[in-house]
Design an enzyme around this catalytic site. Structure first.
Site, PDB file in Angstrom:
ATOM      1  CG  ASN A   1      -2.054  -0.964   1.131  1.00  0.00           C
ATOM      2  OD1 ASN A   1      -2.896  -0.861   0.237  1.00  0.00           O
ATOM      3  ND2 ASN A   1      -2.072  -1.963   2.010  1.00  0.00           N
TER       4      ASN A   1
ATOM      5  CG  MET B   1       5.964   3.077  -2.818  1.00  0.00           C
ATOM      6  SD  MET B   1       7.171   2.608  -4.080  1.00  0.00           S
ATOM      7  CE  MET B   1       8.600   2.246  -3.063  1.00  0.00           C
ATOM      8  CE  LYS B   2      -2.109   0.051  -3.329  1.00  0.00           C
ATOM      9  NZ  LYS B   2      -3.003  -0.888  -2.624  1.00  0.00           N
TER      10      LYS B   2
ATOM     11  CG  HIS C   1       1.117  -1.427  -6.631  1.00  0.00           C
ATOM     12  ND1 HIS C   1       0.439  -1.829  -7.751  1.00  0.00           N
ATOM     13  CD2 HIS C   1       0.175  -1.389  -5.649  1.00  0.00           C
ATOM     14  CE1 HIS C   1      -0.832  -2.035  -7.457  1.00  0.00           C
ATOM     15  NE2 HIS C   1      -1.024  -1.773  -6.195  1.00  0.00           N
TER      16      HIS C   1
ATOM     17  CG  ASN D   1      -3.714  -0.955 -10.302  1.00  0.00           C
ATOM     18  OD1 ASN D   1      -3.486  -2.007 -10.875  1.00  0.00           O
ATOM     19  ND2 ASN D   1      -4.258  -0.901  -9.088  1.00  0.00           N
ATOM     20  CD  GLU D   2      -7.421  -2.455  -9.870  1.00  0.00           C
ATOM     21  OE1 GLU D   2      -8.277  -1.702  -9.377  1.00  0.00           O
ATOM     22  OE2 GLU D   2      -6.861  -3.361  -9.220  1.00  0.00           O
TER      23      GLU D   2
ATOM     24  CG  ASN E   1      -0.869  -4.281 -12.027  1.00  0.00           C
ATOM     25  OD1 ASN E   1      -0.374  -5.346 -12.372  1.00  0.00           O
ATOM     26  ND2 ASN E   1      -1.355  -4.079 -10.801  1.00  0.00           N
TER      27      ASN E   1
ATOM     28  CG  HIS F   1      -5.838 -10.683  -6.739  1.00  0.00           C
ATOM     29  ND1 HIS F   1      -4.879 -10.758  -5.762  1.00  0.00           N
ATOM     30  CD2 HIS F   1      -5.720  -9.456  -7.292  1.00  0.00           C
ATOM     31  CE1 HIS F   1      -4.218  -9.611  -5.708  1.00  0.00           C
ATOM     32  NE2 HIS F   1      -4.707  -8.805  -6.633  1.00  0.00           N
TER      33      HIS F   1
ATOM     34  CD  GLU G   1      -1.983  -6.378  -7.594  1.00  0.00           C
ATOM     35  OE1 GLU G   1      -3.044  -6.683  -7.015  1.00  0.00           O
ATOM     36  OE2 GLU G   1      -1.759  -5.244  -8.049  1.00  0.00           O
TER      37      GLU G   1
ATOM     38  CG  ASP H   1      -4.020 -13.340  -3.900  1.00  0.00           C
ATOM     39  OD1 ASP H   1      -4.769 -13.497  -4.885  1.00  0.00           O
ATOM     40  OD2 ASP H   1      -4.006 -12.298  -3.230  1.00  0.00           O
TER      41      ASP H   1
ATOM     42  CD1 TRP I   1      -2.269  -8.144  -2.784  1.00  0.00           C
ATOM     43  CD2 TRP I   1      -0.470  -7.520  -3.963  1.00  0.00           C
ATOM     44  NE1 TRP I   1      -2.233  -6.772  -2.816  1.00  0.00           N
ATOM     45  CE2 TRP I   1      -1.134  -6.364  -3.530  1.00  0.00           C
ATOM     46  CE3 TRP I   1       0.693  -7.377  -4.724  1.00  0.00           C
ATOM     47  CZ2 TRP I   1      -0.683  -5.071  -3.821  1.00  0.00           C
ATOM     48  CZ3 TRP I   1       1.150  -6.098  -5.013  1.00  0.00           C
ATOM     49  CH2 TRP I   1       0.458  -4.958  -4.557  1.00  0.00           C
TER      50      TRP I   1
HETATM   51  O1  G3I Z   1      -4.818   2.951   6.684  1.00  0.00           O
HETATM   52  C1  G3I Z   1      -6.176   2.744   7.133  1.00  0.00           C
HETATM   53  C2  G3I Z   1      -6.222   2.835   8.616  1.00  0.00           C
HETATM   54  O2  G3I Z   1      -5.881   4.141   9.008  1.00  0.00           O
HETATM   55  C3  G3I Z   1      -7.646   2.482   9.058  1.00  0.00           C
HETATM   56  O3  G3I Z   1      -7.695   2.458  10.447  1.00  0.00           O
HETATM   57  C4  G3I Z   1      -8.023   1.107   8.553  1.00  0.00           C
HETATM   58  C5  G3I Z   1      -9.468   0.743   8.901  1.00  0.00           C
HETATM   59  O4  G3I Z   1     -10.021  -0.145   7.945  1.00  0.00           O
HETATM   60  O5  G3I Z   1      -7.935   1.112   7.147  1.00  0.00           O
HETATM   61  C6  G3I Z   1      -6.635   1.381   6.696  1.00  0.00           C
HETATM   62  O6  G3I Z   1      -6.655   1.355   5.308  1.00  0.00           O
HETATM   63  C7  G3I Z   1      -6.755   0.089   4.683  1.00  0.00           C
HETATM   64  C8  G3I Z   1      -5.581  -0.033   3.727  1.00  0.00           C
HETATM   65  O7  G3I Z   1      -5.661  -1.230   2.994  1.00  0.00           O
HETATM   66  C9  G3I Z   1      -4.243  -0.017   4.461  1.00  0.00           C
HETATM   67  O8  G3I Z   1      -4.176  -1.052   5.374  1.00  0.00           O
HETATM   68  C10 G3I Z   1      -8.030   0.010   3.906  1.00  0.00           C
HETATM   69  O9  G3I Z   1      -9.126  -0.027   4.826  1.00  0.00           O
HETATM   70  C11 G3I Z   1      -8.053  -1.227   3.035  1.00  0.00           C
HETATM   71  O10 G3I Z   1      -9.182  -1.159   2.191  1.00  0.00           O
HETATM   72  C12 G3I Z   1      -6.794  -1.256   2.181  1.00  0.00           C
HETATM   73  O11 G3I Z   1      -6.798  -2.456   1.434  1.00  0.00           O
HETATM   74  C13 G3I Z   1      -5.839  -2.550   0.386  1.00  0.00           C
HETATM   75  C14 G3I Z   1      -6.548  -2.528  -0.961  1.00  0.00           C
HETATM   76  O12 G3I Z   1      -5.593  -2.739  -1.998  1.00  0.00           O
HETATM   77  C15 G3I Z   1      -7.270  -1.197  -1.226  1.00  0.00           C
HETATM   78  O13 G3I Z   1      -8.094  -1.351  -2.348  1.00  0.00           O
HETATM   79  C16 G3I Z   1      -5.138  -3.892   0.557  1.00  0.00           C
HETATM   80  O14 G3I Z   1      -4.368  -3.881   1.754  1.00  0.00           O
HETATM   81  C17 G3I Z   1      -4.211  -4.161  -0.642  1.00  0.00           C
HETATM   82  O15 G3I Z   1      -3.733  -5.476  -0.584  1.00  0.00           O
HETATM   83  C18 G3I Z   1      -5.031  -4.012  -1.928  1.00  0.00           C
HETATM   84  O16 G3I Z   1      -4.160  -4.212  -3.014  1.00  0.00           O
HETATM   85  C19 G3I Z   1      -4.781  -4.151  -4.292  1.00  0.00           C
HETATM   86  C20 G3I Z   1      -3.741  -3.614  -5.259  1.00  0.00           C
HETATM   87  O17 G3I Z   1      -3.257  -2.383  -4.806  1.00  0.00           O
HETATM   88  C21 G3I Z   1      -4.331  -3.476  -6.664  1.00  0.00           C
HETATM   89  N1  G3I Z   1      -4.914  -4.731  -7.110  1.00  0.00           N
HETATM   90  C22 G3I Z   1      -5.866  -5.344  -6.188  1.00  0.00           C
HETATM   91  C23 G3I Z   1      -5.236  -5.534  -4.820  1.00  0.00           C
HETATM   92  C24 G3I Z   1      -6.151  -6.281  -3.882  1.00  0.00           C
HETATM   93  O18 G3I Z   1      -7.328  -5.560  -3.639  1.00  0.00           O
END
Ligand code: G3I
Length: 364
Positions: A76, A78-79, A112, A160-161, A204, A242, A271, A273, A319
């Site tokens: 996450n 570098m987003k 990413h 991305n997407e 991607n 995925h 990614e 899994d 991933w």
């Molecule tokens: O940082 C906040 C935190 O402050 C808060 O307390 C907490 C409560 O839910 O959320 C935190 O943010 C979360 C973030 O990850 C960081 O941990 C978000 O809720 C959560 O939705 C987010 O999920 C990430 C997701 O992308 C976002 O769409 C996943 O970890 C990550 O694995 C996923 O990765 C994506 C790729 O970037 C693109 N391709 C699909 C892939 C899987 O969805």
């Protein structure tokens, strides 16, 4: 002779794996490290600071990463949401720490992602302005971020997407598309190349290896063909993958990878899994599921090697490191165990499957 007795202990201690060998027994070899079996990057997505499960805070995670992987991606960190806390502010401290760790341990880093419609800073989602304002914002973001990491990263997911799952697939309605129009794509790739001329530039996306049919990949390839015809820089396609144990089929994967290979572009599995509980039938990971998952990892890796020639292999990244880190249970609201290590850092049969896949085709 002395060394031969000591070897199992040295391997055990340096890899983090516990292997059942005493100095008096015949030397038992640890499973081969994944990266040692491949001439292209074998990668893993990792949480960075300030997430509690950051790679940089966990010696257990570091031991696994050091042994098996040659490439790292911030899951996450570098987003845009995390690099741009405020409109005029770029915050690189945590991402820089990952890059420094990678360098120190001989790993490469894949970026990413520069442009996405998710994980945007809140200030951006509320912003109003004309096309010029958003073009300037996108340009500045890419120039500054790709410029900051120039020379340090081997590649970027530039966009991305960007396309929908519809038939026919079309541009996704994102903040970038709405405000700039389709030209934002070309702008992003040109800016990325200008900011870091040596990083490979990827597009991607998910479900483009066949699971929802070929129309989405077809739309992406229309963009690619147009880019190639007009010398807009792009080096490869990232297939997120995925996937589960049934879909997509290996034939669908072959067909999809082949379309990219025929254009002379690189293919990354970006990614990977493998879900085993998509129907929510299992409360725990059973030996039968582990075996299915092991086979699936082996098949996917073998299919990649059989279809993508060495010079076009951008690498395979999983991933997440452990099942305890995976995004799937939270997102899909189900138990699942899609990765190569369990939540206690033990190697799963899936890891052997991945290694078998890498060994299934002779190295050049
Ligand atoms: O940082 C906040 C935190 O402050 C808060 O307390 C907490 C409560 O839910 O959320 C935190 O943010 C979360 C973030 O990850 C960081 O941990 C978000 O809720 C959560 O939705 C987010 O999920 C990430 C997701 O992308 C976002 O769409 C996943 O970890 C990550 O694995 C996923 O990765 C994506 C790729 O970037 C693109 N391709 C699909 C892939 C899987 O969805």
């Amino acid at each position: 002779m002395f060394l031969r007795f000591l070897l199992p202990w040295i391997v055990c201690c340096s890899t983090g794996y516990v292997i059942a060998a005493s100095p008096k027994e015949e030397a038992t070899t640890a499973p081969p490290a994944l990266q040692a079996l491949a001439d292209f990057p074998i990668g893993v997505a990792v949480p960075i600071d300030p997430w509690p499960n950051s790679l940089l805070k966990s010696s257990g995670r570091q031991a696994l990463v050091e042994r098996d992987f040659g490439s790292l991606t911030a899951e996450n960190g570098m987003k845009m949401a995390y690099l741009r806390p405020a409109p005029g502010v770029f915050f690189f401290l945590y991402a820089d720490a990952l890059v420094a760790w990678a360098k120190q341990h001989g790993k490469v880093v894949h970026g990413h992602t520069l442009v996405w419609h998710k994980q945007l800073p809140e200030w951006l989602t509320k912003m109003e302005g004309d096309a010029e304002t958003f073009r300037g914002l996108l340009q500045r973001h890419i120039r500054t971020v790709a410029g900051h990491f120039a020379g340090e990263l081997v590649s970027w997911d530039v966009v991305n997407e960007a396309f929908t799952d519809d038939t026919p697939s079309t541009y996704r309605d994102t903040v970038w598309y709405r405000n700039i129009g389709p030209a934002y794509l070309e702008l992003a790739y040109r800016e990325a190349r200008a900011a870091d001329p040596h990083a490979e530039l990827y597009y991607n996306d998910y479900d483009i290896s066949g699971a929802i049919g070929p129309q989405k990949l077809g739309r992406i390839l229309e963009m690619v063909d147009d880019f190639l015809a007009r010398q807009v820089p792009i080096d490869g396609i990232g297939f997120q993958m995925h996937i589960d144990t049934d879909r997509p089929t290996l034939a669908q994967m072959r067909e999809a990878f082949g379309k990219v290979v025929r254009r002379g572009l690189k293919v990354r599995i970006s990614e990977l899994d493998v879900s085993v509980n998509q129907d929510k039938k299992y409360p725990t990971l059973t030996p039968a599921l582990e075996a299915l998952q092991k086979q699936r990892y082996a098949d996917v890796v073998r299919t990649y090697l059989e279809t993508v020639p060495p010079k076009l292999r951008g690498g395979i990244t999983v991933w997440g490191l452990t099942d305890g880190d995976s995004w799937i249970p939270g997102f899909k609201n189900r138990a699942d165990w899609p990765l190569l290590f369990d939540a206690e850092y033990h190697a799963k049969p899936a890891l052997d499957g991945f290694a078998e896949g890498l060994q299934s085709v002779q190295r050049p």
